[in-house]
Design an enzyme around this catalytic site. Sequence first.
Site, PDB file in Angstrom:
ATOM      1  N   HIS A   1       0.846  -1.206   0.000  1.00  0.00           N
ATOM      2  CA  HIS A   1       0.000   0.000   0.000  1.00  0.00           C
ATOM      3  C   HIS A   1       0.874   1.247   0.000  1.00  0.00           C
ATOM      4  O   HIS A   1       2.097   1.153   0.073  1.00  0.00           O
ATOM      5  CB  HIS A   1      -0.999  -0.007   1.152  1.00  0.00           C
ATOM      6  CG  HIS A   1      -0.366   0.042   2.519  1.00  0.00           C
ATOM      7  ND1 HIS A   1       0.261  -1.036   3.089  1.00  0.00           N
ATOM      8  CD2 HIS A   1      -0.267   1.049   3.429  1.00  0.00           C
ATOM      9  CE1 HIS A   1       0.714  -0.706   4.284  1.00  0.00           C
ATOM     10  NE2 HIS A   1       0.410   0.554   4.524  1.00  0.00           N
TER      11      HIS A   1
ATOM     12  N   HIS B   1       6.025   1.698   3.721  1.00  0.00           N
ATOM     13  CA  HIS B   1       5.923   0.501   2.878  1.00  0.00           C
ATOM     14  C   HIS B   1       6.420   0.741   1.448  1.00  0.00           C
ATOM     15  O   HIS B   1       6.678  -0.207   0.726  1.00  0.00           O
ATOM     16  CB  HIS B   1       4.484  -0.020   2.862  1.00  0.00           C
ATOM     17  CG  HIS B   1       4.056  -0.548   4.195  1.00  0.00           C
ATOM     18  ND1 HIS B   1       4.038  -1.879   4.501  1.00  0.00           N
ATOM     19  CD2 HIS B   1       3.670   0.103   5.322  1.00  0.00           C
ATOM     20  CE1 HIS B   1       3.651  -2.042   5.756  1.00  0.00           C
ATOM     21  NE2 HIS B   1       3.423  -0.847   6.280  1.00  0.00           N
TER      22      HIS B   1
ATOM     23  N   LYS C   1     -10.980 -44.931 -13.474  1.00  0.00           N
ATOM     24  CA  LYS C   1     -12.305 -45.553 -13.532  1.00  0.00           C
ATOM     25  C   LYS C   1     -12.214 -46.985 -13.029  1.00  0.00           C
ATOM     26  O   LYS C   1     -13.090 -47.439 -12.304  1.00  0.00           O
ATOM     27  CB  LYS C   1     -12.840 -45.512 -14.963  1.00  0.00           C
ATOM     28  CG  LYS C   1     -13.409 -44.138 -15.273  1.00  0.00           C
ATOM     29  CD  LYS C   1     -14.303 -44.154 -16.494  1.00  0.00           C
ATOM     30  CE  LYS C   1     -14.830 -42.756 -16.747  1.00  0.00           C
ATOM     31  NZ  LYS C   1     -14.657 -42.332 -18.126  1.00  0.00           N
TER      32      LYS C   1
ATOM     33  N   ASP D   1      -0.338  -4.059   5.680  1.00  0.00           N
ATOM     34  CA  ASP D   1      -1.155  -3.663   6.826  1.00  0.00           C
ATOM     35  C   ASP D   1      -2.607  -3.929   6.464  1.00  0.00           C
ATOM     36  O   ASP D   1      -3.009  -3.716   5.333  1.00  0.00           O
ATOM     37  CB  ASP D   1      -0.969  -2.167   7.122  1.00  0.00           C
ATOM     38  CG  ASP D   1       0.444  -1.882   7.617  1.00  0.00           C
ATOM     39  OD1 ASP D   1       1.215  -2.846   7.788  1.00  0.00           O
ATOM     40  OD2 ASP D   1       0.773  -0.703   7.812  1.00  0.00           O
TER      41      ASP D   1
ATOM     42  N   HIS E   1      -6.977  -1.500   4.977  1.00  0.00           N
ATOM     43  CA  HIS E   1      -6.193  -0.538   5.763  1.00  0.00           C
ATOM     44  C   HIS E   1      -6.267   0.909   5.237  1.00  0.00           C
ATOM     45  O   HIS E   1      -6.601   1.828   5.973  1.00  0.00           O
ATOM     46  CB  HIS E   1      -4.755  -1.055   5.797  1.00  0.00           C
ATOM     47  CG  HIS E   1      -3.764  -0.167   6.421  1.00  0.00           C
ATOM     48  ND1 HIS E   1      -3.762   0.101   7.769  1.00  0.00           N
ATOM     49  CD2 HIS E   1      -2.720   0.512   5.897  1.00  0.00           C
ATOM     50  CE1 HIS E   1      -2.754   0.912   8.037  1.00  0.00           C
ATOM     51  NE2 HIS E   1      -2.107   1.178   6.931  1.00  0.00           N
TER      52      HIS E   1
ATOM     53  N   HIS F   1       1.471   3.791   2.048  1.00  0.00           N
ATOM     54  CA  HIS F   1       2.138   4.412   3.190  1.00  0.00           C
ATOM     55  C   HIS F   1       3.655   4.373   2.993  1.00  0.00           C
ATOM     56  O   HIS F   1       4.201   3.381   2.514  1.00  0.00           O
ATOM     57  CB  HIS F   1       1.762   3.712   4.495  1.00  0.00           C
ATOM     58  CG  HIS F   1       0.468   4.220   5.047  1.00  0.00           C
ATOM     59  ND1 HIS F   1      -0.283   3.512   5.953  1.00  0.00           N
ATOM     60  CD2 HIS F   1      -0.215   5.367   4.829  1.00  0.00           C
ATOM     61  CE1 HIS F   1      -1.363   4.196   6.265  1.00  0.00           C
ATOM     62  NE2 HIS F   1      -1.348   5.327   5.591  1.00  0.00           N
TER      63      HIS F   1
ATOM     64  N   HIS G   1       6.308  -6.186  11.489  1.00  0.00           N
ATOM     65  CA  HIS G   1       5.637  -4.895  11.649  1.00  0.00           C
ATOM     66  C   HIS G   1       4.961  -4.812  13.011  1.00  0.00           C
ATOM     67  O   HIS G   1       3.739  -4.654  13.114  1.00  0.00           O
ATOM     68  CB  HIS G   1       4.608  -4.732  10.513  1.00  0.00           C
ATOM     69  CG  HIS G   1       4.176  -3.309  10.288  1.00  0.00           C
ATOM     70  ND1 HIS G   1       3.235  -2.677  11.069  1.00  0.00           N
ATOM     71  CD2 HIS G   1       4.551  -2.404   9.373  1.00  0.00           C
ATOM     72  CE1 HIS G   1       3.049  -1.446  10.624  1.00  0.00           C
ATOM     73  NE2 HIS G   1       3.835  -1.246   9.597  1.00  0.00           N
TER      74      HIS G   1
ATOM     75  N   GLU H   1       1.306  -8.591   9.585  1.00  0.00           N
ATOM     76  CA  GLU H   1       1.677  -7.467  10.443  1.00  0.00           C
ATOM     77  C   GLU H   1       1.151  -7.755  11.842  1.00  0.00           C
ATOM     78  O   GLU H   1       0.250  -8.576  12.027  1.00  0.00           O
ATOM     79  CB  GLU H   1       1.064  -6.167   9.915  1.00  0.00           C
ATOM     80  CG  GLU H   1      -0.467  -6.150   9.982  1.00  0.00           C
ATOM     81  CD  GLU H   1      -1.005  -4.844  10.554  1.00  0.00           C
ATOM     82  OE1 GLU H   1      -0.335  -4.267  11.447  1.00  0.00           O
ATOM     83  OE2 GLU H   1      -2.083  -4.412  10.128  1.00  0.00           O
TER      84      GLU H   1
END
Lengths: 645, 598
Positions: free
Chosen positions: B67, B72, B464, B179, B158, B69, B416, B204
Amino acid sequence: MKFYALSGHPNKPCSVLRFKQCTIMLDCGLDETTMLNFLPLPLVPSRRLASLPTWTPKEQPQVEGELRECAGKVFIDSPPEFCPPQTSLIDFSEVDAILVSNYTSMLALPFIVAERGFRGTVYATEPTLHIGRLCMDELLYHMEQTPRAQHAQHWKRLLHLLPAPLCHAYKPKLWRQLYSADAIADAVRRVHTVGYGEKMDVFGALRVMPSSSGYCLGSANWTISSEYEKIVYVNGSSTLTTHPKQLEQAQLRGARVLILNGLTQVPSYNPDDMIGAFCAKVAHTLKGGGNVLVPCCPSGIVYDLIECLAPYLDQQSLSQVPLFFVSPVAEHSLAYSNILAEWLSHNKQVRVYLPEEPFPHGQLVAGGRLRPYKNLQADGFSAEFRQPCVVFAGHPSLRFGDTVHFMELWGGNAANAVIFTSPDFPYLECLAPYQPLAMNYYFTPIDTSLYFSQANKLIRDLKPQALLTPAQYASPVQRSECQLEADCPVLTYRRGDVLTLPVRRAHQRLQLSAELSERLSPVPVGPGVAAATVTGLLHVQDNRHRLDVAPTPASEAASLQELTEARPRYHTYGAVHVPELLQRLTQHDINDAKVEEGPNGVIVHLQEEDTLIQIDASSTHIICGGDETLRCKLRDTLLHCLNKF
Amino acid sequence: MPEIKVTPLGAGQDVGRSCILVSIGGKNIMLDCGMHMGHNDERRFPDFSYIADGSLTEHLDCVIISHFHLDHCGALPFMTEMVGYSGPIYMTYPTKAIAPILLEDMRKVAVERKGESSTSFFTSQMVKECMKKVTAVNLHQTVQVDSEIEIKAYYAGHVLGAAMFHVRVGDQSVVYTGDYNMTPDRHLGAAWIDKCCPDLLITESTYATTIRDSKRCRERDILKKVHECVERGGKVLIPVFALGRAQELCILLESYWERTNLKVPVYFSLGLTEKANNYYKMFITWTNQKIKKTFVERNMFEFKHIKPFDKSYMENPGPMVVFASPGMLHAGLSLNIFKRWAPDEKNMLIMPGYCVVGTVGHKVLNGAKKVEFENPRTVVDVRMAVEYMSFSAHADAKGIMQLIQYCQPKNVMLVHGDAEKMVFLKSKIQQELSLDCFNPANGETCTIVTKPTIAADVSLSLLKRDLQPVAEIGDLRVKRRKLLHGVLMVKGNKVRVLDSDAACAELGVTRHEIRFTSTVTLEDPGPVSRTIDKLHTHLQKRLGITQHLGDGPINIGSVLLQVSGSDQEDLKEAIVSWTYQDDALGSYILNSIKNIDR
């Protein structure tokens, strides 16, 4: 593998595939062309329509009032009806999944879902769901705006007495009135939204995956595969760059069968030329003081039309002309198109990162240039409405919706024009109930679907082992540019056909458990090949086959079942090396072995043990007394002297 | 034994600078490439020299960003443009849209405000070049990175566009959560993953020990505190990151102001806000159901009560509420406002998110009453009320356990989070879920051993034959268990299971049949047929065979049993004959008749 064709319309397909005990429906397109047999439904009572002469076949008074004649053609005076997919071929309660390729091929969904016992899952992309729903809502809204108490039915029994083209109508007794709001809601509830490249599991037996087809927002081609077989379903694809994400070919390659539908309906019209011609016709009409009506669907090409037309009119100093977009879902459609960045072409996607809206129509609306209205009674419409103007409105068939009103309003004035852009309906038939008509009409169809030449190239690139298409595409029609060519066998279908496709299963994927895998140590048998005898307990869960270590039977409480199932660890092959056998026997204190020639090999005679070992090229027979210890000793010694895996 | 090796370069027993290296099936994958907000030196970026001395591109097969942030993705331009990496990078569409904005903003703060030399930091152009290398992915889309690596993104909740990634190489797989948040909030949905049974789940653990009280309580709490503060004429500072929590808090305050008719001004620091809200508008499909449904009529991200903030407002008298970035008070506007307002006890600071060690936010939250600053050297007294609101959208202990149960991993790894808190969660996971759990420190390598399984193609004819539920032996119907017997053949990388005959034919070998014939002498006077009857009855008792066979030999499967001798003699010879394939049954029958008189 069986294929059932429930629709005969190549651009509104509906078929069913049965494979590995799964029943998968491919699209549920609704044939809307049946509507053209009906008279338009005006929003306000039309004196012209009401005064059309009725038409009654001889001595059939019960049909009185159901049929009316306009400009030499006979129409049904009733709310329009649709031809849903064939219901007799397959029990819809057995359908496990429906794969929808784009929103133009899902309008029959409420009919299918409403069938008794339907319990399948519908897979569609998010834009397909949203826009498909908008289209259904619009259809229903238009229909509800003009309610009629009576539905004409009698004419269906007297088809043979009716004039052409009514007498050629395909099974009108199957035609249905439009579904209800509840039916739409039910259908939407069944939809599981998927993204491109998302693999969905159908009962562990098959995986289905959509990939971008480049035709419209969220349009998809589907890959249906097991570990060994792959079927590719292509419907409505485009290699042109307009607003949707581009056609993705990688996933479609090397299929056992390629099912190809939805090629262009207007092969002799180039979409780029047509969009230019469209803008020119609009400008021309406006300059002559006339109004322009553009019958259209609430999504799709209309975005491109608006995007091209606005700057074109600016260049022509016509920027003061308002563009009205009249549809009960106009606002939703414009708003949605701007939030579906993931589904757009690269150029449009890049705008989002700026961040700017991918389509200019947000700006056009904010600037007052483009005005979306729910309907003609919507707040502010009468105040804002001024002529000359351009109106985008539905329905493109001119049988209901706001287009009917504008046709009645503007039809008598030769300055005005109606411009058809939808390839779905023959424009002359759309206009038939409005004849005689003073206004101009133009046909600039924009169909971004594959041309036949593009489709042929696609087939060459994808290299399927067999091709399956509607009969229309393979029959020797008038022109060679409307024919499909393929190096592989070509199968064709018509509505109602049931075909056996050339896909036969030979293998199944078997997952050996970690514990079992650990115990196996394949022995080299020949160059580059290794083999090991494997015995395991088979588990089948969710159509997945797993082999686990078989429990060792307790020797004391052996049951017949365990004993008959028990298998030795090895397979033996090749010939016995007799000197080695003799040498190994001496290690077990068997020293009196006498070798004699036998009929096909040798006979080893162990005199003291009163035992014979007959050895041939491919078999050994140990004939001994009841001493198991001895027998096991001989058995194990023999195994040492044989090749085995 | 095949194994998966994991080395955190950041986020190992720590929060900030998330960067985890995974070696799986011979492939090297980097999960996140974050920077540490608490450091201003080389410690802020992961130590890329650990990966390889030479080219990162040669060594790494792909980079995945969970993501936007900065802890990250903050080191990504540094890695691609300054260290040098030109391989594939994956992130979701919203992350690709928003990450460059945040990177650029952070770059400006670092270079322009803190006066860092621009040579040690990446440039705007580098951010742009870096983003060009990014491939955007959609949720649940299966992306084939190369012929072996397959990745798939799941919704993580998140922040807008946050995703968990499932990475599969061959039959080994890892899930990295980034996250995530297991409870839906005002603008995002809850994280979701299917039962994908990875060999390892890397999760995390920010709130490893917290069980958060209900969402409503927390919301009521923060609103009450804000209301009280502004009523007594105080100023409220809420440091936030421009994207994410900020939107949720804005929606919350907006509706509260609307309901209570408060007139106190609410400001949001300009700049990112408008752009941020535009992103939310365009990526509305990534928000929650309710916002999606109503967006045409009312866009949740257009605020009536919240106005753009101007620096000069800082000095305005009277109460106000200000949202300012960044969220950890480590630089920029929020820090400036803090310095100005901190000495007044009427004022209030609300920290709605986690602060990493070393930031002013972290110091203040830990009760620091004085905060020292360099250039210019000043000391700020902190008299304002400081409130911590666990508002950041991380999963709490319950949520983490829930996610583990959703995805059914074979091993779990915690990253984390704080080291001590991890210990608690680790033992909880080991005890309650009986799973192996790891929590390596930065630079420490964990090796997870996976058990290989073999996938083989089995012919349908063999399946079979062996799947037939009932087999007939003589007249006897035996319910068969689903026992499969065949030959596993390995040729190149093709593995197949065939029946014996087909296997031998394909291998070009002739089977060597082994047959045994054993003779036992029985003392049983009377007709031969009676002896046969006797043997049959005996075996019937032992094995449950029902058919009577008359005078002929007894057939049990492929085992043949005959009696020879004449009716007049006392001694009879019982001859048992069977093949090696039926050794177990033959041997059993032989032993059984030897002991017939016992």
